[in-house]
Design a protein around this motif. Structure first.
Motif, PDB file in Angstrom:
ATOM      1  N   THR A  90       0.832  -1.206   0.000  1.00 51.17           N
ATOM      2  CA  THR A  90       0.000   0.000   0.000  1.00 51.17           C
ATOM      3  C   THR A  90       0.865   1.253   0.000  1.00 51.17           C
ATOM      4  O   THR A  90       0.607   2.197  -0.760  1.00 51.17           O
ATOM      5  N   ARG A  91       1.891   1.255   0.818  1.00 53.58           N
ATOM      6  CA  ARG A  91       2.800   2.408   0.853  1.00 53.58           C
ATOM      7  C   ARG A  91       3.450   2.626  -0.503  1.00 53.58           C
ATOM      8  O   ARG A  91       3.518   3.751  -1.013  1.00 53.58           O
ATOM      9  N   LEU A  92       3.894   1.556  -1.129  1.00 53.29           N
ATOM     10  CA  LEU A  92       4.554   1.648  -2.425  1.00 53.29           C
ATOM     11  C   LEU A  92       3.598   2.138  -3.515  1.00 53.29           C
ATOM     12  O   LEU A  92       3.912   3.074  -4.258  1.00 53.29           O
ATOM     13  N   TYR A  95       2.315   5.737  -3.015  1.00 51.59           N
ATOM     14  CA  TYR A  95       3.394   6.666  -3.383  1.00 51.59           C
ATOM     15  C   TYR A  95       3.528   6.767  -4.897  1.00 51.59           C
ATOM     16  O   TYR A  95       3.675   7.862  -5.442  1.00 51.59           O
ATOM     17  N   ARG A  96       3.479   5.641  -5.585  1.00 50.49           N
ATOM     18  CA  ARG A  96       3.592   5.658  -7.047  1.00 50.49           C
ATOM     19  C   ARG A  96       2.439   6.431  -7.682  1.00 50.49           C
ATOM     20  O   ARG A  96       2.650   7.197  -8.623  1.00 50.49           O
ATOM     21  N   CYS A  97       1.224   6.215  -7.191  1.00 49.81           N
ATOM     22  CA  CYS A  97       0.071   6.934  -7.750  1.00 49.81           C
ATOM     23  C   CYS A  97       0.175   8.433  -7.489  1.00 49.81           C
ATOM     24  O   CYS A  97      -0.102   9.250  -8.388  1.00 49.81           O
ATOM     25  N   ALA A 103       4.094  14.595  -9.425  1.00 49.23           N
ATOM     26  CA  ALA A 103       5.527  14.823  -9.608  1.00 49.23           C
ATOM     27  C   ALA A 103       5.822  15.847 -10.692  1.00 49.23           C
ATOM     28  O   ALA A 103       6.614  16.773 -10.476  1.00 49.23           O
ATOM     29  N   VAL A 104       5.207  15.720 -11.847  1.00 54.51           N
ATOM     30  CA  VAL A 104       5.513  16.640 -12.946  1.00 54.51           C
ATOM     31  C   VAL A 104       5.034  18.062 -12.645  1.00 54.51           C
ATOM     32  O   VAL A 104       5.809  19.013 -12.804  1.00 54.51           O
ATOM     33  N   PRO A 105       3.788  18.271 -12.173  1.00 55.71           N
ATOM     34  CA  PRO A 105       3.396  19.651 -11.856  1.00 55.71           C
ATOM     35  C   PRO A 105       4.226  20.272 -10.732  1.00 55.71           C
ATOM     36  O   PRO A 105       4.622  21.440 -10.819  1.00 55.71           O
TER      37      PRO A 105
END
Length: 172
Positions: A90-92, A95-97, A103-105
């Protein structure tokens, strides 16, 4: 930190033997360092080192850092194992979602912020500092004139008036 591929191993012999320089030899020398990894085909070593300066080492959180059972109370072993798997996955994935969405904005915003700070520093702050350093000798001489004309005579006269005062301390 320097990687091992850039290091050179040397065998150093005591000077008591008085042999030629043949005793000093190099075991491993690379003629040139390997080329840096490319972004189009990232190597595994490049992917693994994403925080080379250790800025976020405080965020290394594991299941045992968050949840722990004391010796007096234990849940079923499978519950504990599945809880650990659920926590890590869940943590992984959360974080990925979140990084996929933000991340880009946020990178663009941080880039704009640092560009603005650099522009302000280069075009506003440093010229003001240079003007201040250029004008400082003139301001200093003007300030010294004001001090010598107004403040120095006043302090001198107060000091002469107070120089006749003597204080003695006695125990009664």
């Amino acid at each position: 930190m320097m990687r091992d591929e850039y290091l050179v191993e040397c065998n150093i012999v005591d000077d008591d033997d008085d042999d030629d320089e043949e005793d000093y030899y190099v075991k491993k020398i690379q003629s040139s360092p390997p080329p840096p990894p490319r972004f189009s085909t990232p190597s595994l070593a490049h992917v693994e080192i994403r925080d080379p300066c250790g800025i976020n080492k405080h965020l290394k959180v594991e299941f045992s850092d968050v949840l722990a059972e004391p010796a007096s109370t234990h849940s079923y072993d499978r519950v504990w194992v599945y809880s650990g798997i659920a926590f890590e996955s869940t943590r992984l994935w959360v974080y990925r979602c979140l990084t996929a969405l933000c991340a880009v904005p946020l990178s663009c915003l941080c880039g704009c912020l640092f560009a603005l700070l650099a522009c302000m520093h280069i075009w506003c702050v440093m010229p003001c500092v240079q003007v201040w350093h250029t004008c400082l000798p003139c301001v200093r001489s003007l300030w010294m004139s004001v001090v010598n004309i107004f403040i120095t005579p006043f302090c001198t006269s107060v000091a002469r008036c107070c120089s006749g005062i003597y204080v003695t301390v006695t125990k009664e």
